[in-house]
Design a protein around this motif. Structure first.
Motif, PDB file in Angstrom:
ATOM      1  N   UNK A 121      13.771 -59.111 -23.643  1.00 39.54           N
ATOM      2  CA  UNK A 121      12.827 -58.639 -24.184  1.00 39.54           C
ATOM      3  C   UNK A 121      13.251 -58.668 -25.939  1.00 39.54           C
ATOM      4  N   UNK A 122      11.981 -58.815 -26.312  1.00 40.07           N
ATOM      5  CA  UNK A 122      11.925 -59.389 -28.275  1.00 40.07           C
ATOM      6  C   UNK A 122      13.089 -58.053 -29.128  1.00 40.07           C
ATOM      7  N   UNK A 145       4.120 -56.688 -19.882  1.00 38.32           N
ATOM      8  CA  UNK A 145       4.479 -54.975 -18.926  1.00 38.32           C
ATOM      9  C   UNK A 145       6.047 -55.512 -19.786  1.00 38.32           C
ATOM     10  N   UNK A 146       6.116 -53.683 -20.267  1.00 40.81           N
ATOM     11  CA  UNK A 146       8.034 -54.178 -20.026  1.00 40.81           C
ATOM     12  C   UNK A 146       7.970 -53.570 -18.899  1.00 40.81           C
ATOM     13  N   UNK A 147       8.884 -54.081 -18.168  1.00 43.06           N
ATOM     14  CA  UNK A 147       9.499 -53.834 -16.467  1.00 43.06           C
ATOM     15  C   UNK A 147      10.832 -54.433 -16.710  1.00 43.06           C
ATOM     16  N   UNK A 176      10.317 -58.557 -21.023  1.00 50.75           N
ATOM     17  CA  UNK A 176       8.789 -58.417 -21.021  1.00 50.75           C
ATOM     18  C   UNK A 176       8.472 -59.273 -20.232  1.00 50.75           C
ATOM     19  N   UNK A 177       7.278 -59.229 -19.165  1.00 50.38           N
ATOM     20  CA  UNK A 177       6.729 -59.682 -18.512  1.00 50.38           C
ATOM     21  C   UNK A 177       4.715 -59.664 -19.026  1.00 50.38           C
ATOM     22  N   UNK A 178       4.342 -61.372 -19.127  1.00 51.63           N
ATOM     23  CA  UNK A 178       2.908 -61.742 -19.302  1.00 51.63           C
ATOM     24  C   UNK A 178       2.051 -61.502 -17.802  1.00 51.63           C
ATOM     25  N   UNK A 179       0.933 -60.355 -18.416  1.00 47.76           N
ATOM     26  CA  UNK A 179      -0.249 -60.251 -16.683  1.00 47.76           C
ATOM     27  C   UNK A 179      -1.516 -60.662 -17.178  1.00 47.76           C
ATOM     28  N   UNK A 180      -2.486 -61.173 -16.745  1.00 47.57           N
ATOM     29  CA  UNK A 180      -3.889 -60.522 -17.238  1.00 47.57           C
ATOM     30  C   UNK A 180      -4.682 -59.222 -17.104  1.00 47.57           C
TER      31      UNK A 180
END
Length: 217
Positions: free
Chosen positions: A20-21, A125-127, A131-135
């Motif tokens: 996470x930044x 998505x913070x999990x 943090x990961x990214x999705x569409x």
């Protein structure tokens, strides 16, 4: 075994690629307690509302001290995923990281597009303290919230054995959609024909990082 300094640096970069930044960590902590000041919807069956408290973004906010859980979509995107022709027929829940966001045909209902979120735009998505990214690839048909593709769920919680019958029940996942056309990767901004979830995730990471960097701290 000896490693060169460049090898160690590369390994460290991989290990920290989705940490996470600081600004996103601050936002997560700042909004976890209390309610939503700018609710864009009524509460859904999970207790979550679509919240507009962050400029140029929409996120799911649960009750005090909660965000939302992560149910698992295993059967591909049935709504938004079929509205593009980027060399594949549909999004693959086992391959593409995507989020089910918005509720149609339900009471209450909520359309992210009414608030400036574009189909197939990148979401954060913070999990699991990352943090990961999705569409944005699908919408809920009823009043449930908090759902993602199996590919994204396994990136978030790789050791939890998640599948279509077993999701992540804790309401600690923050789903963030971004408004505006700049959040849409388009035909060439994502590797839609990727051969693995990691390859697809890597293809949208640079855009996701820029969107997250634009959020306030």
């Amino acid at each position: 075994m000896l490693f060169s300094l460049s090898t160690v640096a590369a390994l460290s970069a991989v290990a920290s690629a989705y940490e996470l930044p600081d600004n996103l960590r601050s936002l997560y902590q700042a909004h976890i307690n209390g309610g939503c000041q700018s609710a864009l919807s009524d509460p859904f069956s999970t207790g979550a509302v679509y919240c507009g408290d962050i400029p140029n973004a929409i996120f799911l906010k649960g009750a005090n001290g909660e965000y939302d859980n992560m149910d698992i979509d295993c059967d591909g995107a049935k709504q938004l995923g079929r509205r593009f022709t980027f060399g594949i027929q549909d999004l693959d829940a086992n391959l593409h990281s995507y989020v089910v966001f918005g509720n149609e045909g339900a009471n209450p209902s909520f359309s992210p597009q009414d608030h400036g979120v574009q189909p197939l735009s990148v979401m954060a998505v913070v999990c699991n303290n990352q943090v990961f990214y999705g569409v944005w690839g699908d919408t809920n048909g009823f009043t449930s919230t908090g759902e993602a593709s199996l590919a994204l769920a396994k990136l978030c919680f790789p050791n939890d054995g998640l599948n279509g019958d077993s999701g992540h029940d804790q309401k600690d996942v923050m789903y963030i959609a971004f408004t505006g056309d700049e959040a849409v990767p388009g035909r060439d901004g994502a590797k839609w024909s990727a051969g693995s979830p990691e390859e697809f995730e890597d293809s949208i990471k640079a855009l996701g990082d820029r969107l997250v960097a634009s959020l306030p701290s």
